[in-house]
Design a protein around this motif. Structure first.
Motif, PDB file in Angstrom:
ATOM      1  N   LEU A 183      44.755  63.437  47.962  1.00 59.33           N
ATOM      2  CA  LEU A 183      44.526  63.159  46.461  1.00 59.33           C
ATOM      3  C   LEU A 183      43.541  64.236  45.869  1.00 59.33           C
ATOM      4  O   LEU A 183      43.699  64.778  44.962  1.00 59.33           O
ATOM      5  CB  LEU A 183      44.406  61.681  45.970  1.00 59.33           C
ATOM      6  CG  LEU A 183      44.217  61.475  44.567  1.00 59.33           C
ATOM      7  CD1 LEU A 183      45.549  61.626  43.659  1.00 59.33           C
ATOM      8  CD2 LEU A 183      43.678  59.990  44.242  1.00 59.33           C
ATOM      9  N   ARG A 184      42.316  64.284  46.427  1.00 62.22           N
ATOM     10  CA  ARG A 184      40.952  64.819  45.946  1.00 62.22           C
ATOM     11  C   ARG A 184      41.354  66.497  46.296  1.00 62.22           C
ATOM     12  O   ARG A 184      40.763  67.156  45.337  1.00 62.22           O
ATOM     13  CB  ARG A 184      39.902  64.451  46.486  1.00 62.22           C
ATOM     14  CG  ARG A 184      39.531  62.660  45.890  1.00 62.22           C
ATOM     15  CD  ARG A 184      38.170  62.396  46.429  1.00 62.22           C
ATOM     16  NE  ARG A 184      37.371  63.004  45.551  1.00 62.22           N
ATOM     17  CZ  ARG A 184      36.236  63.523  45.658  1.00 62.22           C
ATOM     18  NH1 ARG A 184      35.613  63.303  47.299  1.00 62.22           N
ATOM     19  NH2 ARG A 184      35.436  64.272  44.879  1.00 62.22           N
ATOM     20  N   ASN A 185      42.156  66.837  47.403  1.00 60.22           N
ATOM     21  CA  ASN A 185      42.223  68.299  47.460  1.00 60.22           C
ATOM     22  C   ASN A 185      43.228  68.658  46.326  1.00 60.22           C
ATOM     23  O   ASN A 185      43.087  69.537  45.938  1.00 60.22           O
ATOM     24  CB  ASN A 185      42.966  68.228  48.778  1.00 60.22           C
ATOM     25  CG  ASN A 185      41.850  68.369  49.999  1.00 60.22           C
ATOM     26  OD1 ASN A 185      40.898  68.319  49.748  1.00 60.22           O
ATOM     27  ND2 ASN A 185      42.572  68.168  51.495  1.00 60.22           N
ATOM     28  N   GLN A 186      44.273  67.792  46.293  1.00 66.76           N
ATOM     29  CA  GLN A 186      45.015  68.372  45.154  1.00 66.76           C
ATOM     30  C   GLN A 186      44.701  68.502  43.698  1.00 66.76           C
ATOM     31  O   GLN A 186      44.753  69.268  42.789  1.00 66.76           O
ATOM     32  CB  GLN A 186      46.379  67.500  45.003  1.00 66.76           C
ATOM     33  CG  GLN A 186      47.570  67.953  43.999  1.00 66.76           C
ATOM     34  CD  GLN A 186      48.868  67.299  44.478  1.00 66.76           C
ATOM     35  OE1 GLN A 186      48.961  67.135  45.309  1.00 66.76           O
ATOM     36  NE2 GLN A 186      49.601  67.079  43.455  1.00 66.76           N
ATOM     37  N   TYR A 187      43.602  67.514  43.406  1.00 66.77           N
ATOM     38  CA  TYR A 187      42.943  67.150  42.331  1.00 66.77           C
ATOM     39  C   TYR A 187      41.429  67.003  42.474  1.00 66.77           C
ATOM     40  O   TYR A 187      40.632  66.146  42.251  1.00 66.77           O
ATOM     41  CB  TYR A 187      43.357  66.025  41.221  1.00 66.77           C
ATOM     42  CG  TYR A 187      45.046  66.140  41.117  1.00 66.77           C
ATOM     43  CD1 TYR A 187      45.421  66.908  39.901  1.00 66.77           C
ATOM     44  CD2 TYR A 187      45.933  65.366  41.934  1.00 66.77           C
ATOM     45  CE1 TYR A 187      46.696  66.897  39.821  1.00 66.77           C
ATOM     46  CE2 TYR A 187      47.396  65.150  41.728  1.00 66.77           C
ATOM     47  CZ  TYR A 187      47.593  65.832  40.658  1.00 66.77           C
ATOM     48  OH  TYR A 187      48.898  66.064  40.449  1.00 66.77           O
ATOM     49  N   PRO A 188      40.808  68.132  42.487  1.00 66.07           N
ATOM     50  CA  PRO A 188      39.245  68.237  42.878  1.00 66.07           C
ATOM     51  C   PRO A 188      38.409  67.642  41.922  1.00 66.07           C
ATOM     52  O   PRO A 188      37.345  67.115  42.299  1.00 66.07           O
ATOM     53  CB  PRO A 188      38.957  69.669  43.215  1.00 66.07           C
ATOM     54  CG  PRO A 188      40.036  70.325  43.170  1.00 66.07           C
ATOM     55  CD  PRO A 188      41.345  69.563  42.683  1.00 66.07           C
ATOM     56  N   LYS A 189      38.830  67.447  40.599  1.00 68.42           N
ATOM     57  CA  LYS A 189      37.919  66.975  39.767  1.00 68.42           C
ATOM     58  C   LYS A 189      37.822  65.457  39.668  1.00 68.42           C
ATOM     59  O   LYS A 189      37.139  65.016  39.016  1.00 68.42           O
ATOM     60  CB  LYS A 189      38.611  67.277  38.234  1.00 68.42           C
ATOM     61  CG  LYS A 189      38.346  68.989  38.039  1.00 68.42           C
ATOM     62  CD  LYS A 189      38.508  69.257  36.755  1.00 68.42           C
ATOM     63  CE  LYS A 189      38.141  70.818  36.641  1.00 68.42           C
ATOM     64  NZ  LYS A 189      37.929  71.157  35.345  1.00 68.42           N
ATOM     65  N   ILE A 190      38.809  64.599  40.541  1.00 69.22           N
ATOM     66  CA  ILE A 190      38.807  63.285  40.438  1.00 69.22           C
ATOM     67  C   ILE A 190      37.532  62.872  41.431  1.00 69.22           C
ATOM     68  O   ILE A 190      37.494  63.197  42.472  1.00 69.22           O
ATOM     69  CB  ILE A 190      40.131  62.862  41.089  1.00 69.22           C
ATOM     70  CG1 ILE A 190      41.411  62.858  40.143  1.00 69.22           C
ATOM     71  CG2 ILE A 190      40.021  61.283  41.452  1.00 69.22           C
ATOM     72  CD1 ILE A 190      42.655  62.780  40.832  1.00 69.22           C
TER      73      ILE A 190
END
Length: 126
Positions: free
Chosen positions: A21-28
């Motif tokens: 999830l964090r790789n796909q959406y690094p701003k999370i």
């Protein structure tokens, strides 16, 4: 319609899903990813999920379904708007979970149960 991804409820699978999830959406942020993932499994908080995870991880085979709608909703509540439901759904399905929910014994039992009985067989389906 695609169903929810079913995964074995284990620390390694949760960590792998969080990393994806964090790789796909690094701003999370990390803590927001924790809270959103807990919500996707039906928990009200990460602390509640962690308590159950710690209790069952070594002794039971607990399966959970990740609901991408709940994941998206919680991320939106945490300030991450504009995320794609389809991308989140795909993410939960395509993550290479290290702790598979089917071991060889379970997979063989499932295959045997749902295998068609030959027409010329004397076997009675169970």
């Amino acid at each position: 319609m695609m169903m929810h991804a079913t995964i074995k409820f284990s620390p390694s699978n949760i960590a792998t899903l969080k990393k994806a999830l964090r790789n796909q959406y690094p701003k999370i942020r990390s803590s927001h990813a924790d809270e959103a993932l807990a919500a996707s499994f039906g928990f009200k908080s990460y602390a509640a999920m962690l308590a159950v995870l710690n209790q069952v991880s070594g002794s039971a085979r607990l399966m959970v379904q990740s609901d991408p709608c709940l994941l998206l909703l919680r991320l939106d509540q945490l300030g991450y708007s504009g995320l794609s439901l389809q991308a989140l759904r795909r993410l939960t399905w395509e993550v290479p979970y290290p702790d598979r929910w089917q071991d060889d014994e379970l997979q063989q039992a499932l295959n045997g149960r749902f295998a068609p009985v030959a027409a010329n067989s004397d076997a009675v389906p169970s």
